[in-house]
Design a protein around this motif. Structure first.
Motif: not given
Length: 614
Positions: A488-497
């Motif tokens: 879930a944390a990496y999903g958020a980081l990927e959204e932000l580049g």
């Protein structure tokens, strides 16, 4: 400055020795370096991009490049040293003597020298001895120079024409150069020479001189002078016998450099060997967090140590420094004779280098605090275990706290260099479906809570704000949880580049570290300092989240009744609870009492609300 612009400027640089300066957007000098060939040296920085965090940070900050051409590498080295001292660039390693320990200054630049306590060595023509450890030993030694040799302690301008000497002469602490008939300039000069031998630790030579002068005084029937010289000999001999100095016959005159380079900073220990004896130890230390390669640090240490000192014929180092030949030429030019930089490989000379290294390691622990140094070792272990590109100096840790989907909150705590940085802690109220305010479970009627969604939301909100503010970004993100929370944390980081940021999950009970790659989790030994550090950060995040959750529940409980009363806002709620002590007190209050507190209309609304509940 864009890399393309830097390349264009480098192409125009001369193939000559000189100094290059990197400046930031504010015009501040952030790095000074020397070069045998400016174009080649500066071009090397571009090739190093991506291999070293320090170099990457430097290149990212460069806004302008300036160069100063010199006639030789030696001139470039001297100019570099001066510019570093003057401008103190943030990316240069600047070592310094410990200013807590004083020196003694024999003012040989004066006609009638004095002995003074000095906090630093200056290039003023005076003779300096020290540093003295502890500091009180400097004043005791200065007192001995007055008592043994009669060196003056006054600020008076000496002409020799004074009518009579002062009290210092009467109590035998000065030989009175102010009265020429008592002490001539030549006689005072001999006393200064003895004082310099004494301060320089050349006790054997001093004893021979004192013995010779005592014999001359006795032969000339100057018995009082002979007795004073005899007493001085006894004192010097006693001091000589008490001194615990390391000695070896073969070492002669040389300086020995030992070094401890760690993530907390740098400590350099220099043993000054004279006539086979280690007569002095000088410590140089950097500011916390200073970084650089061992070759770079050694080169800077040699440069800065001999800026105000004359080097002996040989300087022993733990390894090869940067620009060894240039350093040797510079030292030789300053000394007026050849100076060699040597890296001993075996025997007593290597043994003394290793001893200096051990002393530097001990000083490193003391200077940067043993606990702090241990934390850096834990960070180094984490870097190795997690294969991080840089030391994880800034770690941010997230934890979610909720009870049955009620009042879901999150915490983020920050650890920098092994220490919790409470000013950077953050609290989050989780919103929407992740907070348990979305669809309800049909069977139980309870709000649905999604821990993974909560983690995604909090990480997204945190690093969106960091992007807006321009940093600082963490070197490592800790997630309290396993693979689900980490994903879930990496999903958020990927959204932000920001997928390049490294996040690690730590699961409770098993205390396993989960990484993004689908492989077995990492299990550290139970007492590994790296695991203990991670656990301490995780536990602090949990404590902070639970505390915030309790506060949120308490505020909810206070609001649950009174905030549903029409006309009662935060101010009137506070007024009612303050006047009646509690919610139960408000329930028991009469209409007259409530009206006196909040007015008749609100009093009727409160009574009506509680009547409907009963």
């Amino acid at each position: 400055m864009a890399i393309r612009e830097l390349k264009e400027q480098i192409a125009r640089l001369p193939e000559q020795p000189g100094v290059y300066l990197y400046l930031n957007a504010l015009g501040d000098t952030i790095y000074v370096g020397k070069a045998r060939a400016l174009r080649d040296r500066v071009r090397n920085y571009l090739g190093a991009y991506g291999s070293d965090p320090k170099t990457d940070a430097l290149l990212d900050e460069i806004a302008r490049l300036e160069v100063i051409v010199t006639d030789s590498v030696m001139e470039a080295l001297a100019l570099e040293n001066n510019l570093i001292k003057q401008r103190r660039p943030k990316y240069n390693i600047l070592l310094r003597d410990d200013k807590n320990y004083p020196y003694l200054q024999l003012t040989t630049n004066e006609t009638f020298p004095r002995v003074l306590v000095a906090r630093r060595v200056e290039r003023d023509g005076s003779f300096y001895a020290g540093p003295f450890l502890p500091a009180s030993f400097a004043r005791k030694t200065m007192g001995l120079t007055h008592r043994l040799f009669g060196i003056r302690s006054c600020n008076e301008v000496i002409t020799g024409q004074r009518g009579r000497p002062c009290l210092e002469y009467d109590i035998k602490r000065c030989i009175a150069p102010c009265v020429e008939s008592i002490c001539s300039a030549e006689e005072y000069g001999r006393a200064v020479g003895l004082t310099q031998l004494f301060l320089d630790g050349r006790n054997e030579e001093l004893l021979k001189t004192l013995k010779s002068r005592m014999g001359e005084a006795a032969a000339g029937e100057r018995f009082e002078e002979a007795a004073q010289l005899r007493d001085a000999m006894r004192t010097v001999q006693t001091l000589h016998d008490r001194q615990q100095k390391m000695a070896t016959v073969e070492l002669g005159h040389r300086d020995v450099f030992g070094m401890k380079l760690g993530p907390a900073g740098v400590v350099v220990q220099v043993f000054q060997v004279r006539k086979g004896r280690v007569v002095e130890r000088v410590e140089l230390g950097s500011e916390p967090g200073a970084a650089g390669s061992e070759r770079e640090v050694l080169g800077a240490a040699v440069q800065q140590f001999y800026e105000l000192r004359e080097a002996p014929a040989e300087v022993h180092l733990t390894s090869e420094p940067d620009e060894r030949e240039s350093l040797e030429a510079w030292l030789s030019d300053r000394a007026g004779r050849r100076v060699r930089l040597v890296v001993p490989q075996r025997g007593e000379k290597r043994g003394l280098v290793e001893l200096a290294n051990r002393n530097a390691a001990l000083a490193y622990q003391q200077r940067f605090n043993q606990a702090t140094a241990a934390q850096y070792e834990a960070l180094e272990t984490l870097q190795a275990v997690l294969t991080l590109a840089a030391l994880p100096r800034r770690i941010e840790c997230f934890d979610i706290s909720t009870i049955q989907g009620s009042e879901t909150v999150a915490s983020m705590v920050v650890c920098e260099d092994g220490r919790m940085r409470k000013s950077d802690y953050r609290k989050f109220r989780v919103r929407g479906h992740a907070a348990g305010h979305g669809p309800q479970d049909a069977g139980a009627g309870e709000p649905v809570h999604d821990d993974f969604a909560a983690m995604h939301e909090v990480v997204l909100r945190r690093y969106r704000k960091v992007l807006e503010e321009g940093g600082p970004f963490p070197d490592l993100i800790l997630i309290d949880g396993g693979k689900g929370q980490l994903s879930a944390a990496y999903g958020a980081l990927e959204e932000l580049g920001l997928a390049n940021l490294v996040a690690v999950g730590i699961a409770k009970k098993e205390e396993l570290l989960y990484m993004r790659d689908p492989k077995d989790p990492i299990a550290l030994a139970a007492h590994d300092p790296a695991l203990l550090l991670v656990e301490r950060i995780r536990d602090e995040a949990h404590r902070f989240a639970v505390t915030f959750h309790r506060q949120a529940r308490a505020r909810r409980d206070l609001r649950s009744d009174l905030d549903h009363v029409p006309g009662v806002g935060s101010r009137r709620r506070r007024t009612l609870l303050t006047r009646f002590g509690s919610l139960a007190g408000v329930r028991r209050a009469t209409r007259e009492e409530l009206s006196a507190a909040v007015g008749a209309r609100v009093a009727d609304a409160v009574l009506a609300f509680f009547a409907r509940q009963s």
